[in-house]
Design a protein around this motif. Structure first.
Motif, PDB file in Angstrom:
ATOM      1  N   ASP A  71     -23.760 -51.019  83.272  1.00 15.15           N
ATOM      2  CA  ASP A  71     -23.934 -50.155  82.179  1.00 15.15           C
ATOM      3  C   ASP A  71     -22.968 -49.441  81.564  1.00 15.15           C
ATOM      4  O   ASP A  71     -22.823 -48.874  80.535  1.00 15.15           O
ATOM      5  CB  ASP A  71     -25.218 -49.366  82.495  1.00 15.15           C
ATOM      6  N   LYS A  72     -21.780 -49.342  82.334  1.00 16.63           N
ATOM      7  CA  LYS A  72     -20.479 -48.531  81.944  1.00 16.63           C
ATOM      8  C   LYS A  72     -19.445 -49.260  81.786  1.00 16.63           C
ATOM      9  O   LYS A  72     -18.174 -48.976  81.491  1.00 16.63           O
ATOM     10  CB  LYS A  72     -20.140 -47.521  83.069  1.00 16.63           C
ATOM     11  N   ILE A  73     -19.557 -50.576  81.530  1.00 14.24           N
ATOM     12  CA  ILE A  73     -18.484 -51.498  81.323  1.00 14.24           C
ATOM     13  C   ILE A  73     -17.878 -51.518  80.055  1.00 14.24           C
ATOM     14  O   ILE A  73     -18.493 -50.937  79.105  1.00 14.24           O
ATOM     15  CB  ILE A  73     -19.111 -53.237  81.438  1.00 14.24           C
ATOM     16  N   LYS A  74     -16.274 -51.564  79.805  1.00 14.91           N
ATOM     17  CA  LYS A  74     -15.748 -51.320  78.740  1.00 14.91           C
ATOM     18  C   LYS A  74     -14.972 -52.688  78.291  1.00 14.91           C
ATOM     19  O   LYS A  74     -14.696 -53.482  79.210  1.00 14.91           O
ATOM     20  CB  LYS A  74     -14.481 -50.250  78.913  1.00 14.91           C
ATOM     21  N   PRO A  75     -14.161 -52.939  77.017  1.00 16.20           N
ATOM     22  CA  PRO A  75     -13.789 -54.024  76.747  1.00 16.20           C
ATOM     23  C   PRO A  75     -12.565 -54.291  77.739  1.00 16.20           C
ATOM     24  O   PRO A  75     -12.142 -55.393  77.779  1.00 16.20           O
ATOM     25  CB  PRO A  75     -13.381 -53.932  75.186  1.00 16.20           C
ATOM     26  N   ASP A  76     -11.860 -53.217  77.948  1.00 16.43           N
ATOM     27  CA  ASP A  76     -10.489 -53.408  78.729  1.00 16.43           C
ATOM     28  C   ASP A  76     -10.934 -53.719  79.985  1.00 16.43           C
ATOM     29  O   ASP A  76      -9.905 -54.280  80.768  1.00 16.43           O
ATOM     30  CB  ASP A  76      -9.868 -52.162  78.610  1.00 16.43           C
ATOM     31  N   ASP A  77     -12.193 -53.744  80.557  1.00 17.45           N
ATOM     32  CA  ASP A  77     -12.605 -54.180  81.790  1.00 17.45           C
ATOM     33  C   ASP A  77     -12.513 -55.664  82.182  1.00 17.45           C
ATOM     34  O   ASP A  77     -12.917 -56.127  83.248  1.00 17.45           O
ATOM     35  CB  ASP A  77     -13.819 -53.609  82.345  1.00 17.45           C
ATOM     36  N   VAL A  78     -12.670 -56.462  80.974  1.00 15.12           N
ATOM     37  CA  VAL A  78     -12.866 -57.780  80.921  1.00 15.12           C
ATOM     38  C   VAL A  78     -11.903 -58.540  79.995  1.00 15.12           C
ATOM     39  O   VAL A  78     -11.768 -58.107  78.932  1.00 15.12           O
ATOM     40  CB  VAL A  78     -14.442 -58.422  80.523  1.00 15.12           C
ATOM     41  N   SER A  79     -11.167 -59.577  80.521  1.00 11.17           N
ATOM     42  CA  SER A  79     -10.175 -60.405  79.677  1.00 11.17           C
ATOM     43  C   SER A  79     -10.213 -61.764  79.961  1.00 11.17           C
ATOM     44  O   SER A  79     -10.560 -62.044  81.526  1.00 11.17           O
ATOM     45  CB  SER A  79      -8.716 -59.719  79.873  1.00 11.17           C
ATOM     46  N   VAL A  80      -9.877 -62.654  79.150  1.00  9.37           N
ATOM     47  CA  VAL A  80      -9.540 -64.209  79.317  1.00  9.37           C
ATOM     48  C   VAL A  80      -8.079 -64.571  79.024  1.00  9.37           C
ATOM     49  O   VAL A  80      -8.004 -64.288  77.706  1.00  9.37           O
ATOM     50  CB  VAL A  80     -10.852 -64.842  78.767  1.00  9.37           C
ATOM     51  N   CYS A  81      -7.479 -65.240  79.664  1.00  9.04           N
ATOM     52  CA  CYS A  81      -6.283 -65.768  79.171  1.00  9.04           C
ATOM     53  C   CYS A  81      -5.872 -67.201  79.750  1.00  9.04           C
ATOM     54  O   CYS A  81      -6.497 -67.680  80.666  1.00  9.04           O
ATOM     55  CB  CYS A  81      -4.982 -64.682  79.602  1.00  9.04           C
ATOM     56  N   ILE A  82      -4.859 -67.905  79.111  1.00 12.30           N
ATOM     57  CA  ILE A  82      -4.473 -69.164  79.747  1.00 12.30           C
ATOM     58  C   ILE A  82      -3.168 -68.885  80.180  1.00 12.30           C
ATOM     59  O   ILE A  82      -2.298 -68.580  79.408  1.00 12.30           O
ATOM     60  CB  ILE A  82      -4.653 -70.313  78.663  1.00 12.30           C
ATOM     61  N   ASP A  83      -2.869 -69.047  81.651  1.00 15.70           N
ATOM     62  CA  ASP A  83      -1.687 -69.017  82.134  1.00 15.70           C
ATOM     63  C   ASP A  83      -0.820 -69.952  82.060  1.00 15.70           C
ATOM     64  O   ASP A  83      -0.848 -71.094  82.346  1.00 15.70           O
ATOM     65  CB  ASP A  83      -1.835 -68.550  83.594  1.00 15.70           C
ATOM     66  N   CYS A  84       0.425 -69.788  81.331  1.00 17.71           N
ATOM     67  CA  CYS A  84       1.339 -71.037  80.889  1.00 17.71           C
ATOM     68  C   CYS A  84       2.823 -70.947  81.856  1.00 17.71           C
ATOM     69  O   CYS A  84       3.823 -71.220  81.018  1.00 17.71           O
ATOM     70  CB  CYS A  84       1.788 -70.921  79.564  1.00 17.71           C
ATOM     71  N   ILE A  85       2.827 -70.019  82.840  1.00 25.52           N
ATOM     72  CA  ILE A  85       3.720 -69.821  83.618  1.00 25.52           C
ATOM     73  C   ILE A  85       4.418 -71.039  84.240  1.00 25.52           C
ATOM     74  O   ILE A  85       5.590 -71.130  84.437  1.00 25.52           O
ATOM     75  CB  ILE A  85       3.485 -68.957  84.928  1.00 25.52           C
ATOM     76  N   SER A  86       3.667 -72.386  84.250  1.00 23.89           N
ATOM     77  CA  SER A  86       4.229 -73.675  84.916  1.00 23.89           C
ATOM     78  C   SER A  86       4.852 -74.406  83.725  1.00 23.89           C
ATOM     79  O   SER A  86       5.179 -75.368  84.355  1.00 23.89           O
ATOM     80  CB  SER A  86       2.857 -74.279  85.550  1.00 23.89           C
ATOM     81  N   VAL A  87       4.509 -73.859  82.529  1.00 24.88           N
ATOM     82  CA  VAL A  87       5.161 -74.817  81.263  1.00 24.88           C
ATOM     83  C   VAL A  87       6.680 -74.772  81.446  1.00 24.88           C
ATOM     84  O   VAL A  87       7.232 -73.290  81.355  1.00 24.88           O
ATOM     85  CB  VAL A  87       4.546 -74.373  80.172  1.00 24.88           C
ATOM     86  N   GLU A  88       7.447 -75.783  81.528  1.00 23.92           N
ATOM     87  CA  GLU A  88       8.753 -75.755  81.603  1.00 23.92           C
ATOM     88  C   GLU A  88       9.307 -76.672  80.360  1.00 23.92           C
ATOM     89  O   GLU A  88      10.713 -76.676  80.386  1.00 23.92           O
ATOM     90  CB  GLU A  88       9.392 -76.167  83.004  1.00 23.92           C
ATOM     91  N   ALA A  89       8.596 -77.531  79.841  1.00 23.32           N
ATOM     92  CA  ALA A  89       9.064 -78.422  78.922  1.00 23.32           C
ATOM     93  C   ALA A  89       7.894 -78.790  77.973  1.00 23.32           C
ATOM     94  O   ALA A  89       6.892 -78.328  78.341  1.00 23.32           O
ATOM     95  CB  ALA A  89       9.764 -79.773  79.516  1.00 23.32           C
ATOM     96  N   PRO A  90       8.177 -79.352  76.866  1.00 24.36           N
ATOM     97  CA  PRO A  90       7.190 -79.698  75.848  1.00 24.36           C
ATOM     98  C   PRO A  90       6.266 -80.620  76.537  1.00 24.36           C
ATOM     99  O   PRO A  90       6.870 -81.504  77.302  1.00 24.36           O
ATOM    100  CB  PRO A  90       7.811 -80.146  74.501  1.00 24.36           C
ATOM    101  N   GLY A  91       5.098 -80.827  75.926  1.00 20.78           N
ATOM    102  CA  GLY A  91       4.254 -81.707  76.537  1.00 20.78           C
ATOM    103  C   GLY A  91       2.590 -81.264  76.538  1.00 20.78           C
ATOM    104  O   GLY A  91       2.129 -80.317  75.904  1.00 20.78           O
ATOM    105  N   VAL A  92       1.909 -82.076  77.180  1.00 15.51           N
ATOM    106  CA  VAL A  92       0.563 -81.787  77.094  1.00 15.51           C
ATOM    107  C   VAL A  92       0.136 -81.505  78.703  1.00 15.51           C
ATOM    108  O   VAL A  92       0.302 -82.125  79.638  1.00 15.51           O
ATOM    109  CB  VAL A  92      -0.452 -83.034  76.822  1.00 15.51           C
ATOM    110  N   TYR A  93      -0.637 -80.219  78.598  1.00 13.67           N
ATOM    111  CA  TYR A  93      -0.715 -79.662  80.127  1.00 13.67           C
ATOM    112  C   TYR A  93      -2.356 -79.302  80.206  1.00 13.67           C
ATOM    113  O   TYR A  93      -2.830 -78.832  79.361  1.00 13.67           O
ATOM    114  CB  TYR A  93       0.028 -78.359  80.232  1.00 13.67           C
TER     115      TYR A  93
END
Length: 352
Positions: free
Chosen positions: A262-284
């Motif tokens: 009941d007290k949840i805020k927008p900052d309490d929830v997030s969704v992202c795509i982690d690209c830390i493993s991308v080292e070169a152009p391509g399809v991942y």
């Protein structure tokens, strides 16, 4: 001779004289009674049944006792000096009996003269049954509602059983007894309370009659909240690269306690795509990361991974510049064609 005459005078008209004598006695008694004052009390009726039998029918808790005495003595008369009893020890077989109500007066009341005392009813019809005992469970009873978003997860009574003594016909049918109501209104935490037993059939006696400890466990309710069409953000991507395609929106469900949800805020929830493993152009095939603040958790996800096309940022820039150049050339060509059309139109007008 004198005695003979006296007897003759007495026996003369003897029937009338007897009637007059009886009337005189009646008038005297009536006069004496008329001089007496009257008080009426409701006196508790105590049942003495220490034997093998006990009442299995309803017995009135009170009887009416009337006392008559002189006006100067009536003020000293009170119900405290009068006890009413129903003695059942002498009966040894189950059945229905007519039992007289017995009165016991205090020593002070016994000294009052004259004293007339009566009780109503004088005789009670009592059904007697075999006296038995049995251990039965005690269950808690509550009233009210706990705080919104909370629930009663458990209740415990100590002691958990109680011995009841009473007529076999009633005791054998008893499966459980309940405590008096425990008020849980507005409770958001557990607590313990001492209570007595709720009203039991008055023909049955619970042992012990002491207080029972009721422990109430109150916990937050579990719930869920659904988030739909949320666009994931791109994180940890090398600045030299860009994501070419549009990533899809996701839908997910967050679970937790109702008070926290009941007290949840927008900052309490997030969704992202982690690209830390991308080292070169391509399809991942990259993971979709759902982040919520503890103690919340993600219970359902529409996507675990998404397909991402990564290109060099310089390529994207060149393509953008080429598109801009092509657009400029096309605009220039269009303007040249328009000028030629305008010139042809003017020449046509001059020839006319």
């Amino acid at each position: 001779m004198n005695i003979k005459k006296l007897i003759e005078k007495i026996s003369d008209n003897w029937a009338a004289k007897i009637i007059c004598f009886a009337l005189a006695i009646f008038i005297y008694i009536f006069h004496q009674v008329a001089l007496l004052d009257k008080k009426t009390f409701s006196v508790p009726l105590k049942v003495e049944s220490e034997g093998l039998l006990t009442p299995s029918s309803q017995i009135p808790p009170y009887v009416k006792v009337s006392v008559r005495t002189k006006s100067d003595s009536i003020s000293a008369v009170s119900s405290a000096g009068i006890k009413a009893y129903l003695y059942l020890e002498e009966y040894t077989e189950p059945g229905i009996y007519s039992v007289p109500v017995s009165l016991k007066l205090s020593s002070d009341l016994m000294l009052v003269e004259p004293l007339e005392i009566s009780v109503k009813p004088e005789i009670l019809r009592v059904e007697l049954d075999e006296k038995i005992q049995k251990y039965i469970p005690v269950e808690p009873s509550v009233s009210g509602e706990v705080e919104k978003g909370y629930k009663i997860s458990a209740m415990e009574v100590v002691p958990s059983t109680v011995k009841v003594v009473g007529p076999s016909r009633i005791v054998n049918k008893m499966k459980r007894v309940y405590t008096a109501k425990v008020n849980v209104k507005g409770a958001a935490t557990g607590f313990m309370q001492e209570v007595s037993l709720d009203d039991v059939n008055h023909l049955v006696k619970p042992l012990p009659e002491s207080a029972f400890k009721v422990t109430v466990v109150v916990e937050p309710e579990q719930g869920e909240m659904k988030f739909e069409n949320v666009m994931p953000s791109i994180v940890n991507l090398n600045p030299l690269f860009l994501v070419e395609n549009t990533v899809p929106a996701v839908t997910f469900t967050v679970g937790g306690t109702v008070p926290v949800l009941d007290k949840i805020k927008p900052d309490d929830v997030s969704v992202c795509i982690d690209c830390i493993s991308v080292e070169a152009p391509g399809v991942y095939e990259l993971p979709v990361v759902y982040s919520v603040q503890p103690p919340l958790s993600v219970t359902e996800k529409s996507l675990e991974t998404v397909s991402v096309t990564v290109i060099e940022a310089s390529v994207m820039q060149e393509e953008t510049e080429a598109e801009e150049d092509g657009s400029s050339e096309a605009e220039a060509e269009g303007e040249g064609v328009k000028e030629m059309e305008d010139a042809a139109a003017e020449l046509h007008e001059e020839r006319r």
